[in-house]
Design a protein around this motif. Structure first.
Motif, PDB file in Angstrom:
ATOM      1  N   ILE A  74       0.939  -1.079  -0.003  1.00 24.11           N
ATOM      2  CA  ILE A  74       0.021  -0.025   0.281  1.00 24.11           C
ATOM      3  C   ILE A  74       0.931   1.215  -0.408  1.00 24.11           C
ATOM      4  CG2 ILE A  74      -1.770   1.324   1.196  1.00 24.11           C
ATOM      5  CD1 ILE A  74      -3.101  -0.896   2.228  1.00 24.11           C
ATOM      6  N   ALA A  75       1.901   0.792   0.652  1.00 20.14           N
ATOM      7  CA  ALA A  75       2.830   1.860   0.685  1.00 20.14           C
ATOM      8  C   ALA A  75       3.447   2.652  -0.736  1.00 20.14           C
ATOM      9  CB  ALA A  75       2.976   1.954   2.094  1.00 20.14           C
ATOM     10  N   HIS A 119      -3.246  -6.943  13.171  1.00 13.78           N
ATOM     11  CA  HIS A 119      -3.472  -5.893  14.582  1.00 13.78           C
ATOM     12  C   HIS A 119      -3.815  -4.612  13.864  1.00 13.78           C
ATOM     13  CE1 HIS A 119      -2.069  -8.225  17.201  1.00 13.78           C
ATOM     14  NE2 HIS A 119      -1.058  -8.943  17.249  1.00 13.78           N
ATOM     15  N   THR A 120      -4.604  -3.917  13.622  1.00 12.33           N
ATOM     16  CA  THR A 120      -5.236  -2.894  12.951  1.00 12.33           C
ATOM     17  C   THR A 120      -4.427  -1.301  13.161  1.00 12.33           C
ATOM     18  OG1 THR A 120      -7.035  -2.437  14.563  1.00 12.33           O
ATOM     19  CG2 THR A 120      -7.297  -3.626  12.884  1.00 12.33           C
ATOM     20  N   ARG A 121      -3.903  -1.135  14.484  1.00  9.00           N
ATOM     21  CA  ARG A 121      -2.863  -0.042  14.797  1.00  9.00           C
ATOM     22  C   ARG A 121      -2.146   0.774  13.470  1.00  9.00           C
ATOM     23  NH1 ARG A 121      -0.506   0.749  20.373  1.00  9.00           N
ATOM     24  NH2 ARG A 121      -3.207   0.142  21.333  1.00  9.00           N
ATOM     25  N   ALA A 122      -1.111  -0.258  13.388  1.00 11.56           N
ATOM     26  CA  ALA A 122      -0.669  -0.178  11.964  1.00 11.56           C
ATOM     27  C   ALA A 122      -1.287   0.617  11.021  1.00 11.56           C
ATOM     28  CB  ALA A 122       0.662  -1.477  11.738  1.00 11.56           C
ATOM     29  N   ALA A 123      -1.841  -0.634  10.135  1.00 12.11           N
ATOM     30  CA  ALA A 123      -3.154   0.588   9.152  1.00 12.11           C
ATOM     31  C   ALA A 123      -3.443   1.588   9.406  1.00 12.11           C
ATOM     32  CB  ALA A 123      -3.808  -0.909   8.930  1.00 12.11           C
ATOM     33  N   ALA A 183      -3.568   7.609   8.285  1.00 15.89           N
ATOM     34  CA  ALA A 183      -2.957   8.872   8.670  1.00 15.89           C
ATOM     35  C   ALA A 183      -2.223   9.207   8.489  1.00 15.89           C
ATOM     36  CB  ALA A 183      -2.969   8.769  10.465  1.00 15.89           C
ATOM     37  N   ALA A 184      -0.772   8.520   8.019  1.00 14.49           N
ATOM     38  CA  ALA A 184       0.235   9.655   7.315  1.00 14.49           C
ATOM     39  C   ALA A 184       0.735   9.751   5.602  1.00 14.49           C
ATOM     40  CB  ALA A 184       1.027   8.155   7.177  1.00 14.49           C
ATOM     41  N   LEU A 239      -1.415  16.290   2.385  1.00  8.36           N
ATOM     42  CA  LEU A 239      -1.991  17.224   3.030  1.00  8.36           C
ATOM     43  C   LEU A 239      -0.753  18.385   2.055  1.00  8.36           C
ATOM     44  CD1 LEU A 239      -3.581  19.823   3.370  1.00  8.36           C
ATOM     45  CD2 LEU A 239      -3.041  19.275   5.893  1.00  8.36           C
ATOM     46  N   LEU A 240       0.337  18.421   3.594  1.00 10.36           N
ATOM     47  CA  LEU A 240       1.121  18.843   3.395  1.00 10.36           C
ATOM     48  C   LEU A 240       2.186  19.020   1.014  1.00 10.36           C
ATOM     49  CD1 LEU A 240       4.256  19.670   4.675  1.00 10.36           C
ATOM     50  CD2 LEU A 240       4.971  17.263   4.173  1.00 10.36           C
ATOM     51  N   LEU A 241       1.793  18.192   0.815  1.00 10.48           N
ATOM     52  CA  LEU A 241       1.988  17.748  -0.953  1.00 10.48           C
ATOM     53  C   LEU A 241       1.092  19.301  -1.471  1.00 10.48           C
ATOM     54  CD1 LEU A 241       2.650  14.491  -2.239  1.00 10.48           C
ATOM     55  CD2 LEU A 241       4.025  16.891  -1.976  1.00 10.48           C
ATOM     56  N   THR A 242      -0.156  19.218  -0.997  1.00 12.34           N
ATOM     57  CA  THR A 242      -1.419  20.613  -1.721  1.00 12.34           C
ATOM     58  C   THR A 242      -1.007  21.311  -1.077  1.00 12.34           C
ATOM     59  OG1 THR A 242      -2.735  18.625  -1.234  1.00 12.34           O
ATOM     60  CG2 THR A 242      -3.160  21.244  -1.488  1.00 12.34           C
ATOM     61  N   LEU A 243       0.224  21.622   0.242  1.00  8.57           N
ATOM     62  CA  LEU A 243       0.653  23.324   0.792  1.00  8.57           C
ATOM     63  C   LEU A 243       1.409  23.947   0.384  1.00  8.57           C
ATOM     64  CD1 LEU A 243      -0.401  22.753   4.981  1.00  8.57           C
ATOM     65  CD2 LEU A 243      -1.465  24.064   2.747  1.00  8.57           C
ATOM     66  N   VAL A 244       2.497  22.772  -0.211  1.00  5.52           N
ATOM     67  CA  VAL A 244       4.126  22.585  -1.024  1.00  5.52           C
ATOM     68  C   VAL A 244       3.450  23.349  -2.913  1.00  5.52           C
ATOM     69  CG1 VAL A 244       6.292  21.500  -1.460  1.00  5.52           C
ATOM     70  CG2 VAL A 244       5.089  21.601   0.785  1.00  5.52           C
TER      71      VAL A 244
END
Length: 505
Positions: free
Chosen positions: A55-56, A91-95, A100-101, A107-112
Motif C-alpha cells: 500500500i505504501a 492488528h489494525t493499529r499500523a494500518a 493517517a500518514a 495535505l503537505l504536498l497540497t500546501l507545498v
C-alpha cells in the motif's frame, strides 16, 4: 506452490492497467511501464510477509502522478493491496497509522505546491473508497474465516469433551458403587466377625469348632481390611455421594447388629423419618458407628440415640471401651481408615455437621446434626467454555461487518462535513459585503479601498461571465453571497485606481 501461482496471477492482473498506459500519446512511456511492473512484482512478493508495504509503495507511485491519488495505472493495485492487507494483518493499529500518514502527506504536498484544497479532499475520498473500504472488507472476510475455523475446532473439542464427560461419569459411578460396597459390605463383614468371635469363646463348642470360628473371625477381619484398601483405590476424590436413601431403617439396622451378637441399644423409638440426603446420612452415621464399635471395641456396649426438634435431628452413637481380652486395636477409629472422612462429606452434603470424640470412659462417641429438610440442589454449572468462545467469535464477526459498513459511511460523512466547512471558509475570504460595495466610488485608490476589500479575490471569473471592459489594467471578482457562485462583484482598476464596478451574473 499454490500461493506462488496465486501471487503470479495477481501480479499479471495488476500489470494490465500499467501496460494500457504505455502509449506516449496517452502520457505514458515504456520506461514508466518497466518501473511500474517491477515495483508491483516486488509488492506482490513481499505482501504476504509485510501486508502494508505494498500500500505504501503504491501510494508513493500514485501521488507524484496525481495529488488526488486516483491514477488509471495504480488504482486497481490500491484496491487489491488494501483488501489483502485487511485479510493478512492481525492488528489494525499500523494500518490506521499508515492511512493517517497518507492523508498528512497529501495535505503537505497540497500546501507545498500551492494547489487547491479540493484536491486534498479528493485524495481523502479516494483513500477512503480505494484503500480503507477494501481493507475493512478484508478484515471482515478474515474474521468470518476465523469464525468458521473456530466453529469446526470447537465442534471437535466439544466431541472430545463429551467423551471425557462420559468417561468421568463411568468412573464416578464406579466410585459410588465402591463407596456403597465399603459402607454395606464392610458392615456385614464386621458383623460376621462379631458372630464368629462369639462362637470362638462359646464353651458349648469343641476345640476344633472354636479354632474354625477363630479362623473365620480373622478371615472376616482380613477381608474387611482388604476391602478398605481396594475401596480406597477405587474411590474418586471429591465424588458425589448417592442421594437415594437406603431401604433399611435404623430400627432394622440395629436389630440386625443385635442379632449378630453386638450389644446395641436403641434408646429412641420410633426414629424420626427423614427423606433424601438427610435420611441417607442418618442411616450411614448409625451404620458407621456400629461398624467402628464392632471393629475397634469388641464386646463393648453400644448405645444409639436420636433426638429431634422443629428443624434438626441429632443422632449419637456411643460405645464403651473394649472388653477385657478383646482386640487390642485403638478405640479411635479415625486412624488408618477413610470411613469417617467419607461420612463427614456425606453429612456435609446433607446440610449437617459431624463430630467424633473419645468419651469420658475411654470409649468413642460419634455425633451428627442433620436438617429435617433436604438442602437446596446445587446450581447447574456454567455454560461450557466452547459455547462462550463460539458466541464471542460470532459477536466479533458481527462487529467486523458493522465496521465494514459504517466506518466508510462515517468517513464519507466526516469528509463531506469537512469539505463543506472549508468551502464556507474559503468563500468567506472572498466575500464582499454589499454595503462596502455600495460605498465604493470610482477613482478611489487600492490603498483607500483596502479596508473594505476581502482578504483575497476569486481565482478567476466565473463561467460565462460577460467580457471585461476594454482598457482596464486589472479586474478582480468577489462573491456577492456566501452560498451562491453567482452573481459576483467585478472591480476593474487602471493605474491602481477604481475605474469600473459592476454586479455581473
Amino acid at each position: 506452490m499454490r500461493e506462488r501461482l496465486v501471487d503470479l496471477g495477481l501480479w499479471l492482473l495488476l500489470c494490465v492497467p500499467v501496460l494500457l498506459r504505455s502509449d506516449p500519446n496517452d502520457g505514458g512511456s515504456w520506461g514508466l511501464v518497466a518501473v511500474g511492473v517491477t515495483v508491483l512484482g516486488g509488492c506482490v512478493a513481499v505482501g504476504r510477509r509485510w501486508p502494508l508495504v505494498p500500500i505504501a509503495v503504491t501510494v508513493a507511485l500514485s501521488l507524484p502522478a496525481s495529488l488526488e491519488l486516483f491514477t488509471p495505472s495504480y488504482s486497481l493495485a490500491l484496491i487489491a493491496f488494501g483488501y489483502l492487507a485487511g485479510r493478512r494483518q492481525e492488528h489494525t493499529r499500523a494500518a490506521l497509522w499508515l492511512f493517517a500518514a497518507v492523508a498528512a502527506a497529501g495535505l503537505l504536498l497540497t500546501l507545498v505546491t500551492h494547489t487547491s484544497l479540493g484536491q486534498w479532499f479528493t485524495l481523502l475520498l479516494a483513500l477512503a473508497l480505494a484503500v480503507v473500504a477494501p481493507w475493512l472488507i478484508g478484515r471482515y472476510v478474515r474474521q468470518y474465516g476465523r469464525l468458521v475455523r473456530s466453529g469446526w475446532e470447537l465442534a471437535d473439542r466439544m466431541e472430545r469433551e463429551q467423551a471425557a464427560v462420559a468417561d468421568r461419569e463411568r468412573l464416578r459411578e464406579r466410585s459410588r458403587i465402591a463407596g456403597d460396597m465399603h459402607d454395606s459390605l464392610g458392615h456385614d463383614l464386621t458383623l460376621i466377625a462379631v458372630r464368629a468371635g462369639a462362637l470362638e469363646v462359646d464353651p458349648a463348642l469343641g476345640p476344633a469348632q472354636q479354632l474354625a470360628a477363630g479362623e473365620l473371625r480373622r478371615a472376616a477381619a482380613d477381608a474387611t481390611a482388604r476391602l478398605r484398601d481396594i475401596i480406597g483405590v477405587l474411590r474418586e476424590e471429591g465424588a458425589a455421594a448417592p442421594t437415594a436413601p437406603p431401604g433399611e431403617t435404623v430400627e432394622e439396622l440395629t436389630a440386625r447388629a443385635r442379632a449378630s451378637g453386638l450389644a446395641v441399644t436403641l434408646t429412641t423409638t420410633p426414629v424420626p423419618a427423614l427423606t433424601g440426603m438427610p435420611g441417607l446420612a442418618l442411616h450411614r452415621v448409625v451404620q458407621e458407628g456400629l461398624t467402628n464399635a464392632a471393629k475397634h471395641a469388641p464386646g463393648a456396649a453400644v448405645s444409639v440415640a436420636v433426638a429431634e426438634d422443629a428443624s434438626t435431628v441429632l443422632v449419637r452413637v456411643s460405645n464403651g471401651p473394649a472388653a477385657p481380652g478383646g482386640d487390642s486395636a485403638p478405640t479411635e477409629p479415625a486412624s488408618g481408615g477413610t470411613g469417617l472422612v467419607g461420612l463427614d462429606e456425606r453429612v456435609r452434603l446433607a446440610g449437617g455437621t459431624l463430630t467424633h470424640r473419645v468419651g469420658g470412659d475411654g470409649g468413642f462417641v460419634l455425633e451428627a446434626v442433620l436438617p429435617r429438610n433436604p438442602p437446596a440442589p446445587v446450581a447447574a454449572p456454567a455454560a461450557p467454555t466452547s459455547a462462550r468462545e463460539l458466541d464471542r467469535a460470532r459477536r466479533q464477526v458481527r462487529k467486523g461487518l458493522a465496521q465494514a459498513i459504517w466506518i466508510p459511511l462515517a468517513l464519507l460523512v466526516a469528509l463531506g462535513a469537512l469539505m463543506a466547512g472549508v468551502a464556507l471558509w474559503t468563500q468567506h475570504l472572498s466575500y464582499l459585503e454589499p454595503e462596502d460595495y455600495a460605498g465604493m466610488r470610482l477613482g478611489q485608490s487600492l490603498a483607500e479601498l483596502a479596508d473594505d476589500l476581502p482578504e483575497r479575490p476569486l481565482d478567476g471569473p466565473p463561467h460565462r461571465v460577460p467580457a471585461e471592459p476594454p482598457g482596464m489594467d486589472e479586474c478582480r471578482y468577489y462573491r456577492s453571497t456566501l452560498l451562491a457562485a453567482i452573481p459576483v462583484y467585478r472591480l476593474c482598476f487602471v493605474d491602481g485606481h477604481l475605474a469600473g464596478k459592476a454586479e455581473v451574473p
